[in-house]
Design a protein around this motif. Structure first.
Motif, PDB file in Angstrom:
ATOM      1  N   UNK A 245     -56.737 -37.385 -50.201  1.00  9.54           N
ATOM      2  CA  UNK A 245     -55.431 -37.145 -50.781  1.00  9.54           C
ATOM      3  C   UNK A 245     -54.398 -37.957 -50.002  1.00  9.54           C
ATOM      4  N   UNK A 246     -53.427 -38.525 -50.726  1.00  9.39           N
ATOM      5  CA  UNK A 246     -52.318 -39.151 -50.022  1.00  9.39           C
ATOM      6  C   UNK A 246     -51.325 -38.029 -49.713  1.00  9.39           C
ATOM      7  N   UNK A 247     -51.102 -37.804 -48.442  1.00  6.55           N
ATOM      8  CA  UNK A 247     -50.329 -36.633 -48.014  1.00  6.55           C
ATOM      9  C   UNK A 247     -48.889 -37.014 -47.728  1.00  6.55           C
ATOM     10  N   UNK A 248     -47.995 -36.361 -48.411  1.00 12.12           N
ATOM     11  CA  UNK A 248     -46.563 -36.570 -48.186  1.00 12.12           C
ATOM     12  C   UNK A 248     -46.031 -35.485 -47.282  1.00 12.12           C
ATOM     13  N   UNK A 249     -45.443 -35.906 -46.186  1.00 16.37           N
ATOM     14  CA  UNK A 249     -44.903 -34.972 -45.196  1.00 16.37           C
ATOM     15  C   UNK A 249     -43.382 -35.017 -45.279  1.00 16.37           C
ATOM     16  N   UNK A 250     -42.739 -33.862 -45.128  1.00 14.65           N
ATOM     17  CA  UNK A 250     -41.271 -33.841 -45.167  1.00 14.65           C
ATOM     18  C   UNK A 250     -40.688 -34.487 -43.918  1.00 14.65           C
ATOM     19  N   UNK A 251     -39.618 -35.249 -44.105  1.00 15.28           N
ATOM     20  CA  UNK A 251     -38.994 -35.912 -42.945  1.00 15.28           C
ATOM     21  C   UNK A 251     -38.425 -34.900 -41.969  1.00 15.28           C
ATOM     22  N   UNK A 252     -38.102 -33.732 -42.463  1.00 14.19           N
ATOM     23  CA  UNK A 252     -37.771 -32.640 -41.542  1.00 14.19           C
ATOM     24  C   UNK A 252     -38.137 -31.326 -42.219  1.00 14.19           C
ATOM     25  N   UNK A 253     -38.273 -30.310 -41.371  1.00 14.40           N
ATOM     26  CA  UNK A 253     -38.829 -29.059 -41.871  1.00 14.40           C
ATOM     27  C   UNK A 253     -37.730 -28.152 -42.429  1.00 14.40           C
ATOM     28  N   UNK A 254     -37.217 -28.557 -43.589  1.00 17.26           N
ATOM     29  CA  UNK A 254     -36.216 -27.736 -44.269  1.00 17.26           C
ATOM     30  C   UNK A 254     -36.689 -27.548 -45.707  1.00 17.26           C
ATOM     31  N   UNK A 255     -36.232 -26.474 -46.377  1.00 15.34           N
ATOM     32  CA  UNK A 255     -36.781 -26.156 -47.702  1.00 15.34           C
ATOM     33  C   UNK A 255     -36.697 -27.307 -48.696  1.00 15.34           C
ATOM     34  N   UNK A 256     -35.600 -28.053 -48.720  1.00 14.57           N
ATOM     35  CA  UNK A 256     -35.485 -29.101 -49.748  1.00 14.57           C
ATOM     36  C   UNK A 256     -36.448 -30.255 -49.479  1.00 14.57           C
ATOM     37  N   UNK A 257     -36.652 -30.599 -48.227  1.00 19.74           N
ATOM     38  CA  UNK A 257     -37.589 -31.692 -47.925  1.00 19.74           C
ATOM     39  C   UNK A 257     -39.042 -31.228 -48.111  1.00 19.74           C
ATOM     40  N   UNK A 258     -39.311 -29.981 -47.812  1.00 19.21           N
ATOM     41  CA  UNK A 258     -40.666 -29.449 -48.034  1.00 19.21           C
ATOM     42  C   UNK A 258     -40.983 -29.452 -49.536  1.00 19.21           C
ATOM     43  N   UNK A 351     -49.398 -37.177 -36.353  1.00 20.41           N
ATOM     44  CA  UNK A 351     -50.159 -35.928 -36.209  1.00 20.41           C
ATOM     45  C   UNK A 351     -49.729 -34.831 -37.167  1.00 20.41           C
ATOM     46  N   UNK A 352     -48.476 -34.861 -37.607  1.00 11.53           N
ATOM     47  CA  UNK A 352     -47.971 -33.795 -38.486  1.00 11.53           C
ATOM     48  C   UNK A 352     -48.740 -33.733 -39.806  1.00 11.53           C
ATOM     49  N   UNK A 353     -49.376 -34.843 -40.175  1.00  8.14           N
ATOM     50  CA  UNK A 353     -50.130 -34.840 -41.443  1.00  8.14           C
ATOM     51  C   UNK A 353     -51.274 -33.820 -41.394  1.00  8.14           C
ATOM     52  N   UNK A 354     -51.732 -33.524 -40.168  1.00 10.47           N
ATOM     53  CA  UNK A 354     -52.820 -32.552 -40.017  1.00 10.47           C
ATOM     54  C   UNK A 354     -52.352 -31.137 -40.362  1.00 10.47           C
ATOM     55  N   UNK A 355     -51.071 -30.918 -40.281  1.00  4.72           N
ATOM     56  CA  UNK A 355     -50.501 -29.634 -40.693  1.00  4.72           C
ATOM     57  C   UNK A 355     -50.056 -29.681 -42.159  1.00  4.72           C
ATOM     58  N   UNK A 356     -49.236 -30.682 -42.485  1.00  9.90           N
ATOM     59  CA  UNK A 356     -48.639 -30.710 -43.819  1.00  9.90           C
ATOM     60  C   UNK A 356     -49.655 -30.993 -44.914  1.00  9.90           C
ATOM     61  N   UNK A 357     -50.644 -31.828 -44.640  1.00  9.44           N
ATOM     62  CA  UNK A 357     -51.621 -32.169 -45.681  1.00  9.44           C
ATOM     63  C   UNK A 357     -52.313 -30.926 -46.218  1.00  9.44           C
ATOM     64  N   UNK A 358     -53.045 -30.210 -45.367  1.00  7.07           N
ATOM     65  CA  UNK A 358     -53.712 -28.996 -45.848  1.00  7.07           C
ATOM     66  C   UNK A 358     -52.727 -27.936 -46.354  1.00  7.07           C
ATOM     67  N   UNK A 359     -51.544 -27.847 -45.736  1.00  6.42           N
ATOM     68  CA  UNK A 359     -50.574 -26.850 -46.218  1.00  6.42           C
ATOM     69  C   UNK A 359     -50.135 -27.176 -47.649  1.00  6.42           C
TER      70      UNK A 359
END
Ligand code: NCW
Length: 467
Positions: A245-258, A351-359
């Motif tokens: 999967x191509x994983x898109x991570x939010x530039x910052x951890x706020x509801x609109x970017x998530x 490294x954040x992709x390891x969190x955001x991807x599966x989430x």
């Protein structure tokens, strides 16, 4: 410090401080499954042995100019002959699981028709040796080495049907001992890199309609494969796929970017995981592709979205996304030249992709079980004072592991992890020039040597925590 033990000496010198508060828990659940991964064409060699049929990668790698340094997989790690040694390496690491792939053309040299008993025997030996070592095999049925005899390859819909026959057949042979099967590895690579970008076998650059049709045949192969495995395997056999999967991570951890990252992840994977999880090609994809959209037959989407027992993800590189006021609701940010990379130019570190991807996958589709089917890195591996101290790979892994740890702590259903790779191997178009192993392979002598990363991973497994 003479006369003191190491710890006393370090403490006496003020080098081991006493913590001011309880340390953050870096442990993983006791039943977390630690493993390593490889793939048939990348390690086996023995391409002319025991009736193996020719594959697209045999042809491609022997075509001048296609693979770096003119390398090919004829010998690779010679694991066809040395599999028992390789299983010993795994035993030394302490892994409980091994993700391996089967070479379709060892089983059906022509892609379909009469099975080759010697190929079946080989995988029986590997599986039995793994089980005797206390290591559970997870078997991938297709990791890119396609029997060359199949006319038209993935451009031909019949290849998806041939794959299902082969997958069901091997599940029938192995499911008394193998409880987990993955249909295909990285749809996006064997479709797009092979048929659009042209840097992987078969090296084509088709137009958009051609590429979309190849993608459709790939996802159809997965879906028909799931059905065939369920029809022929022992009850209780678990089936999934290994998706990049191509994983898109939010530039910052706020509801609109998530929210933006979630929307991007769903839309940008429309032709693969989104179709598999939702059973249709979403409007955004169909509108974008217009007349080039894939031709779909009745029943295809139901097959493609056959229910899965788990989703396994190959996690390397993040994409970044920010919320936007435009119609899409997000904009994606291209990879930046100054972003840190490992030895492969495509391997941007994040490294954040390891969190955001599966989430993201969990939030979008809620699979019951997730695995990381691959994660790891290419590195230069210099020998320093007699050691291969690949501190960069360890740094990479430690940071990705921190994010997997967070994911597990927050209750996402990640049950296991396969490190890519057990040992250096044939890295496709990069040949032997890019090393992903935690064991160094001297390809002239076939000697395997543990790198620092192997010692580190062994310690992670032994302690069940990030070290
Ligand atoms: S995506 C990729 N890899 C490595 C490979 O060894 C493994 O078999 C794969 O599952 C590690 O994990 C996967 N290799 C090829 C990536 C090429 C990307 C080039 C993009 C340029 C457009």
């Amino acid at each position: 410090q003479l006369g003191y033990g190491l710890a006393t000496g370090l403490a006496g010198a003020g080098l081991i401080g006493s913590a001011k508060a309880a340390p953050i828990d870096l442990s993983f659940p006791k039943d977390f499954r630690w493993g390593v991964a490889t793939a048939a064409y990348q390690i086996e060699g023995a391409v002319h042995e025991d009736g193996r049929g020719q594959t697209n990668w045999d042809v491609f790698s022997h075509t001048p100019g296609k693979v770096a340094n003119g390398d090919n997989g004829d010998v690779a790690c010679d694991s066809y002959h040395r599999y028992a040694d390789d299983i010993q390496l795994m035993k030394n690491l302490g892994v409980g699981t091994y993700r391996m792939s089967l070479a379709w053309s060892r089983i059906f040299p022509e892609g379909r028709g009469k099975p080759n008993q010697k190929g079946i025997d080989y995988y029986n030996r590997v599986v039995d040796t793994l089980l005797a070592a206390g290591i559970e095999p997870y078997v991938t049925l297709f990791h890119w080495d396609l029997p060359q005899a199949l006319p038209g390859g993935w451009q031909n819909r019949d290849t998806a049907l041939a794959f299902a026959d082969y997958a069901g057949f091997m599940a029938g042979k192995l499911s008394d001992r193998v409880h987990n099967f993955m249909t295909v590895n990285e749809l996006r690579c064997f479709t797009d890199l092979g048929h659009q970008v042209g840097i992987h076998a078969p090296g084509l650059k088709l137009d958009a309609a051609g590429v979309n049709q190849v993608r459709h045949h790939g996802t159809l192969a997965h879906g028909l494969g799931v059905q065939a495995i369920r029809a022929q395997a022992k009850p209780g056999t678990q089936v999934g796929l290994a998706d990049n999967t191509v994983f898109y991570c939010p530039v910052m951890e706020t509801p609109e970017h998530i929210a933006a990252a979630k929307k991007a992840t769903r839309e940008k994977n429309a032709m693969f995981l989104t179709a598999i999880m939702e059973g249709r090609y979403i409007d955004e994809y169909l509108t974008e592709q217009g007349a080039a959209a894939p031709k779909v037959q009745a029943g295809d989407m139901a097959a493609i979205s056959s229910p899965l027992d788990f989703v396994a993800l190959n996690i390397y590189t993040p994409e970044w996304v920010r919320a936007d006021d435009g119609p899409a609701g997000y904009v994606t940010i291209p990879h930046i030249a100054s972003s840190p990379r490992m030895a492969s130019p495509w391997l941007v570190v994040g490294p954040e992709v390891a969190y955001w991807g599966p989430r993201m996958v969990s939030e979008l589709w809620g699979p019951k079980t997730l695995y990381i089917s691959e994660n790891g890195a290419s590195a230069d591996d210099p020998v320093i004072n007699g050691h291969i101290d690949d501190v960069d790979r360890v740094m990479y892994l430690r940071n990705y592991f921190g994010n997997f740890r967070r994911l597990v702590a927050e209750g996402y259903p990640l049950k296991g992890y396969f490190l890519w790779s057990l040992m250096d191997n044939f890295e496709w178009a990069d040949g032997y020039g890019k090393r992903f192993g935690i064991h160094y392979v001297d390809f002239a002598t076939q000697v395997r040597t543990p790198k620092l990363s192997a010692l580190w991973y062994r310690e992670v497994i032994r302690q069940g925590r990030i070290v």
